[in-house]
Design an enzyme around this catalytic site. Structure first.
Site, PDB file in Angstrom:
ATOM      1  N   SER A 172      37.291  42.405  39.492  1.00  0.00           N
ATOM      2  CA  SER A 172      38.255  41.382  39.882  1.00  0.00           C
ATOM      3  C   SER A 172      39.356  41.323  38.836  1.00  0.00           C
ATOM      4  O   SER A 172      39.076  41.391  37.632  1.00  0.00           O
ATOM      5  CB  SER A 172      37.561  40.021  39.992  1.00  0.00           C
ATOM      6  OG  SER A 172      38.485  39.026  40.390  1.00  0.00           O
TER       7      SER A 172
ATOM      8  N   ASN B 289      40.520  42.399  44.107  1.00  0.00           N
ATOM      9  CA  ASN B 289      39.109  42.569  43.784  1.00  0.00           C
ATOM     10  C   ASN B 289      38.419  43.391  44.854  1.00  0.00           C
ATOM     11  O   ASN B 289      38.857  43.436  46.004  1.00  0.00           O
ATOM     12  CB  ASN B 289      38.407  41.220  43.540  1.00  0.00           C
ATOM     13  CG  ASN B 289      38.032  40.500  44.814  1.00  0.00           C
ATOM     14  OD1 ASN B 289      37.023  40.807  45.433  1.00  0.00           O
ATOM     15  ND2 ASN B 289      38.852  39.536  45.213  1.00  0.00           N
TER      16      ASN B 289
ATOM     17  N   HIS C 138      53.254  45.618  51.470  1.00  0.00           N
ATOM     18  CA  HIS C 138      52.546  45.653  52.745  1.00  0.00           C
ATOM     19  C   HIS C 138      52.492  47.063  53.338  1.00  0.00           C
ATOM     20  O   HIS C 138      51.503  47.404  54.003  1.00  0.00           O
ATOM     21  CB  HIS C 138      53.166  44.654  53.721  1.00  0.00           C
ATOM     22  CG  HIS C 138      52.683  43.256  53.513  1.00  0.00           C
ATOM     23  ND1 HIS C 138      51.507  42.793  54.053  1.00  0.00           N
ATOM     24  CD2 HIS C 138      53.189  42.237  52.768  1.00  0.00           C
ATOM     25  CE1 HIS C 138      51.316  41.535  53.681  1.00  0.00           C
ATOM     26  NE2 HIS C 138      52.323  41.174  52.907  1.00  0.00           N
TER      27      HIS C 138
ATOM     28  N   ARG D 227      29.702  34.297  33.427  1.00  0.00           N
ATOM     29  CA  ARG D 227      30.387  33.881  32.198  1.00  0.00           C
ATOM     30  C   ARG D 227      31.649  33.096  32.550  1.00  0.00           C
ATOM     31  O   ARG D 227      32.577  33.624  33.162  1.00  0.00           O
ATOM     32  CB  ARG D 227      30.746  35.122  31.372  1.00  0.00           C
ATOM     33  CG  ARG D 227      31.419  34.827  30.055  1.00  0.00           C
ATOM     34  CD  ARG D 227      31.565  36.122  29.254  1.00  0.00           C
ATOM     35  NE  ARG D 227      32.158  35.889  27.954  1.00  0.00           N
ATOM     36  CZ  ARG D 227      33.430  36.192  27.637  1.00  0.00           C
ATOM     37  NH1 ARG D 227      34.231  36.731  28.550  1.00  0.00           N
ATOM     38  NH2 ARG D 227      33.888  35.978  26.424  1.00  0.00           N
TER      39      ARG D 227
ATOM     40  N   HIS E 254      45.714  21.824  51.428  1.00  0.00           N
ATOM     41  CA  HIS E 254      46.156  20.496  51.008  1.00  0.00           C
ATOM     42  C   HIS E 254      47.671  20.405  50.854  1.00  0.00           C
ATOM     43  O   HIS E 254      48.221  19.311  50.738  1.00  0.00           O
ATOM     44  CB  HIS E 254      45.450  20.086  49.701  1.00  0.00           C
ATOM     45  CG  HIS E 254      45.729  20.982  48.537  1.00  0.00           C
ATOM     46  ND1 HIS E 254      45.213  22.255  48.426  1.00  0.00           N
ATOM     47  CD2 HIS E 254      46.475  20.787  47.417  1.00  0.00           C
ATOM     48  CE1 HIS E 254      45.619  22.797  47.291  1.00  0.00           C
ATOM     49  NE2 HIS E 254      46.387  21.928  46.666  1.00  0.00           N
TER      50      HIS E 254
ATOM     51  N   GLY F  99      25.832  31.362  37.525  1.00  0.00           N
ATOM     52  CA  GLY F  99      25.679  31.363  36.076  1.00  0.00           C
ATOM     53  C   GLY F  99      26.411  32.501  35.401  1.00  0.00           C
ATOM     54  O   GLY F  99      26.009  32.977  34.342  1.00  0.00           O
TER      55      GLY F  99
ATOM     56  N   HIS G   7      49.383  38.098  35.254  1.00  0.00           N
ATOM     57  CA  HIS G   7      50.444  37.090  35.137  1.00  0.00           C
ATOM     58  C   HIS G   7      51.541  37.628  34.213  1.00  0.00           C
ATOM     59  O   HIS G   7      51.369  37.653  32.992  1.00  0.00           O
ATOM     60  CB  HIS G   7      49.891  35.786  34.545  1.00  0.00           C
ATOM     61  CG  HIS G   7      48.916  35.068  35.418  1.00  0.00           C
ATOM     62  ND1 HIS G   7      49.296  34.446  36.595  1.00  0.00           N
ATOM     63  CD2 HIS G   7      47.576  34.855  35.298  1.00  0.00           C
ATOM     64  CE1 HIS G   7      48.240  33.882  37.151  1.00  0.00           C
ATOM     65  NE2 HIS G   7      47.184  34.126  36.389  1.00  0.00           N
TER      66      HIS G   7
ATOM     67  N   HIS H 233      46.839  39.833  42.312  1.00  0.00           N
ATOM     68  CA  HIS H 233      45.389  39.673  42.244  1.00  0.00           C
ATOM     69  C   HIS H 233      44.747  40.742  43.114  1.00  0.00           C
ATOM     70  O   HIS H 233      45.292  41.121  44.153  1.00  0.00           O
ATOM     71  CB  HIS H 233      44.997  38.282  42.766  1.00  0.00           C
ATOM     72  CG  HIS H 233      43.580  38.187  43.247  1.00  0.00           C
ATOM     73  ND1 HIS H 233      43.248  38.237  44.592  1.00  0.00           N
ATOM     74  CD2 HIS H 233      42.408  38.071  42.570  1.00  0.00           C
ATOM     75  CE1 HIS H 233      41.929  38.147  44.716  1.00  0.00           C
ATOM     76  NE2 HIS H 233      41.402  38.047  43.513  1.00  0.00           N
TER      77      HIS H 233
END
Length: 299
Positions: A92, A108, A145, A260, A175, A258, A96, A106
Site C-alpha cells: 500500500s 495498493n 485513466h 503497526r 458526509h 493489530g 504527498h 494512492h
C-alpha cells in the site's frame, strides 16, 4: 493453478522494491525502512521518504499478517469467513508532493486467503489506484485513466468501466457529497476466473501505477506556486484525512488486526489544515476543482 500465497508474497516484495526505486530516482532522496513484527503473527516493512526534492512524504508499505480469526471489518461483509484462520498481505502506498500542482496518489494491491480443515480455501485479491489533484489538468486526468484502461484491456472490455465505477463509488465522501479525487481503479473480492488470471491482473495494476503517475509528476514538478496554492493544497488534504479516518476499510482492517499503527497512518499528509466555512473565490482555479473532480468519463 491453486492459490499460492508464497508466490504472491514474492511478487509484492519485488513490487515494493521497484516502486521505491522509481520514486527515489525521480525525487533524489532515499526511503528509510522500518521492519516490524506483529505479536499475533506476521509483520512487514515500511518505507518512507520525507522532505525530498519533490515528495513531502511518500510511504510504500509491505505487510503480511496472519491469525486464527478474521477481524470484524472482514467478516462483516463476508460472514462465511467466521471461524477461519487467515493470511493477508499487500503493498500500500501514498505519495504527498510538495508542489500543489502535482497530485497526491494512492495505490495498493492485496491478497487474502482464509482456511479451515476439510474445506476449500476462500481467497481473493483486491486493490487499485486513484489520483487526488488540487488543481485540475485535463491532460493528466486523461493519461491517468488511459493507463488504467490499457492495463485492464487484456482482461476484458468490461473490466476498466466496472472498476472505474467501483473506484468512483468507493472514494466518495458521503458526509460532504463529493469525490476525493478523479478516481482510477478499485476492486475487491477478485477470485475469477482462476487464481492465475487474477494474480496476473494485480501484477498489471501494481506495475501500472508508476506508468500512470510518474509522467504527471514530471510534467508538473517545475510549475511555480505561492502561498495561495500551498494553503489550498493543505486545505484539500483535509478531505484526504477525513476519508481515510471515516470511510477507508483498509485503515479499519489494519487497526483491527493489530497492525503497526505508524505504518497504517503513514497515508496521512505531514501537514494539513481545516478552515471553517471555506469557499473558493468564484471563477478561481481553486473553485474549478469542485467541477473537475465530479464523476465523468475521461477517455
Amino acid at each position: 493453478m491453486k492459490p499460492n500465497a508464497q508466490t504472491v508474497k514474492t511478487f509484492l516484495l519485488q513490487l515494493q522494491d521497484s516502486i521505491c526505486q522509481q520514486l527515489a530516482a525521480v525525487d533524489g532522496a532515499q526511503f528509510q525502512q522500518d521492519e516490524w513484527q506483529r505479536e499475533a503473527g506476521g509483520g512487514g516493512r515500511s518505507r518512507v521518504l520525507r522532505n525530498g526534492g519533490i515528495f513531502e512524504q511518500a510511504g510504500v508499505n509491505f505487510s503480511h499478517v496472519y491469525g486464527e480469526a478474521m477481524p470484524a471489518s472482514a467478516t462483516a461483509h463476508r460472514p462465511e469467513l467466521a471461524g477461519r484462520s487467515f493470511e493477508a498481505m499487500g503493498v500500500s502506498l501514498v505519495v504527498h508532493p510538495h508542489n500543489p500542482f502535482v497530485p497526491t496518489s494512492h495505490a495498493n494491491v492485496r491478497f487474502f486467503i482464509a482456511e479451515k480443515p476439510g474445506a476449500d480455501p476462500v481467497w481473493w485479491f483486491g486493490g487499485g489506484f486513484d489520483l487526488t489533484p488540487f488543481y485540475g489538468f485535463e491532460e493528466d486526468a486523461v493519461h491517468w485513466h488511459q493507463t488504467a484502461h490499457d492495463l485492464c484491456q487484456p482482461f476484458g472490455d468490461d473490466v476498466y468501466p466496472r472498476y472505474k465505477k467501483w473506484c468512483d463509488d468507493y472514494f466518495h465522501l458521503k458526509h460532504r457529497n463529493e469525490q476525493r479525487g478523479i478516481g482510477g481503479l478499485f476492486f475487491d473480492d477478485l477470485n475469477t476466473p482462476d487464481f492465475d488470471t487474477a494474480f496476473k491482473f494485480i501484477q498489471a495494476v501494481g506495475e501500472g501505477y508508476t506508468d500512470a503517475y510518474l509522467p504527471i509528476v514530471e510534467r508538473r514538478k517545475h510549475l511555480d506556486y505561492g502561498v495561495r496554492e500551498r494553503d489550498f493544497q493543505l486545505y484539500r488534504r483535509g478531505r484526504y484525512v477525513e476519508f481515510n479516518l471515516v470511510w477507508d476499510r483498509g485503515t479499519l482492517f489494519g487497526l483491527q488486526t493489530g497492525g503497526r499503527t505508524e505504518s497504517i497512518l503513514m497515508s496521512m499528509p505531514p501537514l494539513v489544515r481545516w478552515e471553517y466555512g471555506f469557499e473558493a473565490q468564484e471563477g478561481s482555479r481553486e473553485a474549478a476543482l469542485s467541477e473537475f473532480i465530479k464523476v465523468r468519463d475521461w477517455i
